[in-house]
Design an enzyme around this catalytic site. Structure first.
Site, PDB file in Angstrom:
ATOM      1  N   TYR A 142     -25.201 -10.548  51.765  1.00 33.41           N
ATOM      2  CA  TYR A 142     -25.924 -10.958  52.966  1.00 33.41           C
ATOM      3  C   TYR A 142     -26.128  -9.780  53.926  1.00 33.41           C
ATOM      4  O   TYR A 142     -27.057  -9.778  54.717  1.00 33.41           O
ATOM      5  CB  TYR A 142     -25.158 -12.054  53.714  1.00 33.41           C
ATOM      6  CG  TYR A 142     -25.455 -13.461  53.269  1.00 33.41           C
ATOM      7  CD1 TYR A 142     -25.221 -13.860  51.962  1.00 33.41           C
ATOM      8  CD2 TYR A 142     -25.958 -14.396  54.164  1.00 33.41           C
ATOM      9  CE1 TYR A 142     -25.475 -15.145  51.562  1.00 33.41           C
ATOM     10  CE2 TYR A 142     -26.218 -15.690  53.773  1.00 33.41           C
ATOM     11  CZ  TYR A 142     -25.978 -16.069  52.471  1.00 33.41           C
ATOM     12  OH  TYR A 142     -26.235 -17.359  52.079  1.00 33.41           O
ATOM     13  N   LYS A 189     -16.567 -13.262  40.033  1.00 33.10           N
ATOM     14  CA  LYS A 189     -17.305 -13.011  38.780  1.00 33.10           C
ATOM     15  C   LYS A 189     -16.793 -11.665  38.271  1.00 33.10           C
ATOM     16  O   LYS A 189     -17.549 -10.705  38.069  1.00 33.10           O
ATOM     17  CB  LYS A 189     -18.815 -13.013  39.072  1.00 33.10           C
ATOM     18  CG  LYS A 189     -19.695 -12.974  37.843  1.00 33.10           C
ATOM     19  CD  LYS A 189     -19.705 -14.267  37.033  1.00 33.10           C
ATOM     20  CE  LYS A 189     -20.461 -14.073  35.738  1.00 33.10           C
ATOM     21  NZ  LYS A 189     -20.362 -15.245  34.832  1.00 33.10           N
ATOM     22  N   ASP A 221     -19.127 -19.394  37.829  1.00 30.63           N
ATOM     23  CA  ASP A 221     -19.917 -20.332  37.019  1.00 30.63           C
ATOM     24  C   ASP A 221     -19.043 -21.492  36.534  1.00 30.63           C
ATOM     25  O   ASP A 221     -19.470 -22.647  36.523  1.00 30.63           O
ATOM     26  CB  ASP A 221     -20.628 -19.616  35.848  1.00 30.63           C
ATOM     27  CG  ASP A 221     -19.726 -18.672  35.074  1.00 30.63           C
ATOM     28  OD1 ASP A 221     -18.583 -18.413  35.521  1.00 30.63           O
ATOM     29  OD2 ASP A 221     -20.148 -18.178  34.013  1.00 30.63           O
ATOM     30  N   ASP A 245     -21.778 -19.776  49.787  1.00 27.85           N
ATOM     31  CA  ASP A 245     -22.964 -20.478  50.274  1.00 27.85           C
ATOM     32  C   ASP A 245     -23.382 -21.536  49.255  1.00 27.85           C
ATOM     33  O   ASP A 245     -23.620 -22.698  49.585  1.00 27.85           O
ATOM     34  CB  ASP A 245     -24.097 -19.472  50.501  1.00 27.85           C
ATOM     35  CG  ASP A 245     -25.376 -20.154  50.946  1.00 27.85           C
ATOM     36  OD1 ASP A 245     -25.296 -20.999  51.855  1.00 27.85           O
ATOM     37  OD2 ASP A 245     -26.435 -19.865  50.370  1.00 27.85           O
ATOM     38  N   ASP A 249     -22.602 -26.008  49.311  1.00 31.40           N
ATOM     39  CA  ASP A 249     -23.674 -27.014  49.255  1.00 31.40           C
ATOM     40  C   ASP A 249     -23.396 -27.976  48.101  1.00 31.40           C
ATOM     41  O   ASP A 249     -23.537 -29.189  48.223  1.00 31.40           O
ATOM     42  CB  ASP A 249     -25.048 -26.360  49.031  1.00 31.40           C
ATOM     43  CG  ASP A 249     -25.823 -26.196  50.335  1.00 31.40           C
ATOM     44  OD1 ASP A 249     -25.177 -26.103  51.399  1.00 31.40           O
ATOM     45  OD2 ASP A 249     -27.070 -26.155  50.290  1.00 31.40           O
TER      46      ASP A 249
HETATM   47  C1  IPM Z   1     -25.371 -21.771  55.537  1.00 34.64           C
HETATM   48  C2  IPM Z   1     -26.857 -21.549  55.478  1.00 34.64           C
HETATM   49  C3  IPM Z   1     -27.157 -20.128  55.907  1.00 34.64           C
HETATM   50  C4  IPM Z   1     -26.469 -19.200  54.935  1.00 34.64           C
HETATM   51  C5  IPM Z   1     -28.653 -19.795  56.011  1.00 34.64           C
HETATM   52  C6  IPM Z   1     -29.392 -20.765  56.912  1.00 34.64           C
HETATM   53  C7  IPM Z   1     -28.891 -18.377  56.429  1.00 34.64           C
HETATM   54  O1  IPM Z   1     -27.339 -21.818  54.214  1.00 34.64           O
HETATM   55  O2  IPM Z   1     -24.807 -21.697  56.650  1.00 34.64           O
HETATM   56  O3  IPM Z   1     -24.774 -22.053  54.507  1.00 34.64           O
HETATM   57  O4  IPM Z   1     -27.025 -18.882  53.880  1.00 34.64           O
HETATM   58  O5  IPM Z   1     -25.359 -18.770  55.245  1.00 34.64           O
HETATM   59 MG    MG Z   2     -25.891 -22.588  52.886  1.00 37.44          MG
END
Ligand code: IPM
Ligand code: MG
Length: 355
Positions: A142, A189, A221, A245, A249
């Site tokens: 990032y 990884k 993975d 990240d 999710d």
């Molecule tokens: C998160 C989001 C952010 C990230 C984006 C919006 C930049 O997906 O907080 O997980 O990738 O960190």
């Molecule tokens: Mg995210």
């Protein structure tokens, strides 16, 4: 107690869900005799429109002056499909994380007994899931060097980590594991990436300082797979920025709705609390956004920034009550059944706190 809290509502549904967290926090303050001083500031698209910067200096000062930051969401579709946009709301998020030194992103995933059937995964698989990701938030790909070569026809992003960056994140992971079931999983990884090998090497050395913690090392993975197969076998997981990240999710699906999961981002000086869902632009202003993730983020704030565990516990309790009573937004209703509005859910929580 006097609590100074910076309020960054941000974009999309941010302001609506933040409003509910403020109502709930004020009710908690009333019940437990605290005084909250809120100070609002602009972030994201709203800040770009007003000041041309998604995380303006003024906002940074408001955050620095506060004991904790409560944050809604950032992002606007106006920027998503415009590759030529020079400033983007998300840049504000990254700048904020970096300038506030929020290197550890704590993202719990847990299930609610009353919502087990809301998850797309089988109940037997998810029952009892209570895990926490510690995602490194201010390093890795990032923030590494990036650019274009070859007249724009080649692009690169660099994933770079220092031993110190890994250590401070892993230390939080070990400490958290000590307060829980003493199980830590290092996600990497290392079979391919040099930066992952440094993660593994660093955590292996640190293991000796925490002999009670049982550490496992798993490839990202494989974790992506086991996370949906047997999530209830994990406890604390530490990982680098991009893996975290993606996996967080994925993990949020386990609980049944993205609108439920809170998070904290902490460093040595500052702390920020936010729902893990985004700005959900399609829902803006419709009163359908689930405020519970933000309300639960406020609970984390009471506990972690102020040590107010009873207050945090009461917030969790009234959230459970709203779920059990079915006072929930449409994402948690059965097919076609009309949901309660965002503010109705907030009002119900307040009435249960003060009632
Ligand atoms: C998160 C989001 C952010 C990230 C984006 C919006 C930049 O997906 O907080 O997980 O990738 O960190
Ligand atoms: Mg995210």
């Amino acid at each position: 107690m006097n609590l100074k809290i910076a309020l960054l509502a941000g974009d999309g549904i941010g302001p609506e869900v933040i409003d509910q967290a403020v109502k709930v926090s004020n009710a908690i303050a009333k019940k437990f005799n605290h005084r909250i001083k809120w100070s609002s500031a602009l972030t994201g698209a709203a800040a770009i429109d007003a000041l041309g910067d998604p995380y303006p200096e003024k906002t940074h000062e408001v955050c620095l002056a506060a004991d904790a930051v409560l944050f809604g969401a950032i992002g606007h579709p106006r920027f998503d499909n415009d590759p030529s946009a020079k400033v983007r709301p998300e840049q504000g998020l990254l700048k904020m994380r970096q300038k506030l030194g929020l290197f550890a992103n704590i993202r719990p995933t847990f299930t609610f007994p009353s919502l087990l059937d809301k998850s797309p995964l089988k109940q037997v698989r998810i029952k009892g899931t209570d895990l926490v990701f510690l995602r490194e938030l201010t390093g890795g790909i990032y923030f590494g060097e990036r650019g274009r070569l070859d007249n724009g026809n080649t692009a690169f992003d660099t994933c770079k980590y220092t031993r110190e960056e890994i250590k401070r994140l892993a230390k939080k992971g070990f400490e958290l594991a000590m307060t829980r079931s003493k199980k830590l999983c290092c996600v990497d990884k290392a079979n391919v990436l040099e930066s992952s090998r440094l993660w593994r090497e660093t955590v292996q050395i640190m293991e000796k300082e925490y002999p009670e913690v049982e550490v496992s090392y798993e490839f990202v993975d494989a974790v992506a797979m086991r996370l949906v197969q047997w999530p209830n076998t994990y406890d604390v997981l530490i990982t680098e920025n991009l893996f975290g990240d993606i996996l967080t999710d994925e993990a949020s699906v386990i609980s049944g709705s993205m609108g439920l999961m809170p998070s904290a981002s902490v460093g040595t000086e500052n702390a920020l609390y936010e729902p893990i869902h985004g700005s959900f632009p399609q829902a803006t202003g419709l009163g359908i956004a689930n405020p519970l993730a933000t309300v639960l983020s406020a609970a984390m704030m009471f506990e972690m920034s102020f040590g107010l565990t009873e207050e945090g516990a009461l917030i969790r309790k009234v959230v459970d009550q709203s779920l059990a009573a079915g006072i929930v937004t449409e994402d948690l209703k059965e097919n076609g059944e009309k949901g309660n509005s965002t503010s109705e859910v907030g009002d119900y929580l307040v009435s249960m706190i003060l009632g």
